[in-house]
Design a protein around this motif. Structure first.
Motif, PDB file in Angstrom:
ATOM      1  N   HIS A   2       0.800  -1.218   0.000  1.00  0.00           N
ATOM      2  CA  HIS A   2       0.000   0.000   0.000  1.00  0.00           C
ATOM      3  C   HIS A   2       0.840   1.278   0.000  1.00  0.00           C
ATOM      4  O   HIS A   2       0.280   2.375  -0.063  1.00  0.00           O
ATOM      5  CB  HIS A   2      -0.964   0.000   1.190  1.00  0.00           C
ATOM      6  N   GLY A   3       2.163   1.135   0.094  1.00  0.00           N
ATOM      7  CA  GLY A   3       3.031   2.311   0.094  1.00  0.00           C
ATOM      8  C   GLY A   3       2.791   3.218   1.287  1.00  0.00           C
ATOM      9  O   GLY A   3       2.778   4.440   1.159  1.00  0.00           O
ATOM     10  N   ILE A   4       2.597   2.607   2.451  1.00  0.00           N
ATOM     11  CA  ILE A   4       2.299   3.363   3.671  1.00  0.00           C
ATOM     12  C   ILE A   4       3.351   3.094   4.736  1.00  0.00           C
ATOM     13  O   ILE A   4       4.175   2.186   4.586  1.00  0.00           O
ATOM     14  CB  ILE A   4       0.891   3.027   4.209  1.00  0.00           C
ATOM     15  N   HIS A   5       3.316   3.889   5.807  1.00  0.00           N
ATOM     16  CA  HIS A   5       4.306   3.765   6.873  1.00  0.00           C
ATOM     17  C   HIS A   5       3.694   3.503   8.243  1.00  0.00           C
ATOM     18  O   HIS A   5       4.417   3.283   9.202  1.00  0.00           O
ATOM     19  CB  HIS A   5       5.149   5.041   6.952  1.00  0.00           C
ATOM     20  N   HIS A   6       2.356   3.564   8.352  1.00  0.00           N
ATOM     21  CA  HIS A   6       1.659   3.399   9.621  1.00  0.00           C
ATOM     22  C   HIS A   6       0.478   2.453   9.424  1.00  0.00           C
ATOM     23  O   HIS A   6      -0.282   2.632   8.475  1.00  0.00           O
ATOM     24  CB  HIS A   6       1.077   4.725  10.111  1.00  0.00           C
ATOM     25  N   VAL A   7       0.329   1.482  10.323  1.00  0.00           N
ATOM     26  CA  VAL A   7      -0.823   0.581  10.268  1.00  0.00           C
ATOM     27  C   VAL A   7      -1.445   0.509  11.660  1.00  0.00           C
ATOM     28  O   VAL A   7      -0.815  -0.002  12.598  1.00  0.00           O
ATOM     29  CB  VAL A   7      -0.438  -0.836   9.788  1.00  0.00           C
ATOM     30  N   PRO A   8      -2.683   1.019  11.815  1.00  0.00           N
ATOM     31  CA  PRO A   8      -3.354   0.865  13.094  1.00  0.00           C
ATOM     32  C   PRO A   8      -3.623  -0.615  13.391  1.00  0.00           C
ATOM     33  O   PRO A   8      -3.941  -1.394  12.494  1.00  0.00           O
ATOM     34  CB  PRO A   8      -4.674   1.614  12.907  1.00  0.00           C
ATOM     35  N   VAL A   9      -3.460  -0.968  14.658  1.00  0.00           N
ATOM     36  CA  VAL A   9      -3.723  -2.332  15.113  1.00  0.00           C
ATOM     37  C   VAL A   9      -5.087  -2.306  15.787  1.00  0.00           C
ATOM     38  O   VAL A   9      -5.315  -1.501  16.695  1.00  0.00           O
ATOM     39  CB  VAL A   9      -2.635  -2.810  16.092  1.00  0.00           C
TER      40      VAL A   9
END
Length: 138
Positions: A98-105
């Motif tokens: 997804h080309g992202i740097h943050h993933v909420p858990v």
């Protein structure tokens, strides 16, 4: 590495804000807490968006004042999430895909319970974080 879980590396608790938070207030909160994102949640603590430092770069590039807008005006609404029981390999794949740097858990009943970032994964791979000593959610 397949047996290391997101819950052992995630930051918790995570900083959340409601969608009607002024963008300027969210920026001040991020600076105050030394973080690069906030998760936007509804009344049930379920994620409805994410606002990152990259979003503020876009605001600046458009030469707009962040104080005139709410978080809802700038947040990403297609939030990619993971669970504390997911493998860090799986979350690394999500970040790249997804080309992202943050993933909420997220937890099904509690909503947002943490955040895992590229910085967390890098720290683990560099040996700066011991996953065994932080297994709170696995």
């Amino acid at each position: 590495m397949d047996d290391v879980f997101v819950g052992s590396l995630m930051t918790s608790p995570v900083t959340t804000v409601p969608a009607d938070t002024p963008a300027k207030a969210a920026a001040a909160l991020m600076l105050e807490e030394g973080i690069s994102s906030v998760v936007v949640t509804d009344d049930d603590n379920q994620p409805v968006g994410i606002l990152t430092s990259t979003d503020f770069v876009a605001i600046a590039a458009a030469e707009r004042a962040a104080g005139a807008f709410s978080v809802a005006d700038h947040m990403t609404t297609d939030v990619v999430t993971t669970t504390a029981q997911a493998s860090i390999v799986d979350v690394a794949d999500l970040l790249i895909e997804h080309g992202i740097h943050h993933v909420p858990v997220v937890d099904e009943t509690e909503g947002v319970v943490g955040m895992v970032t590229t910085t967390d994964l890098t720290a683990y791979l560099a040996g700066a974080v011991d996953a065994e000593s932080t297994r709170a959610w696995t």
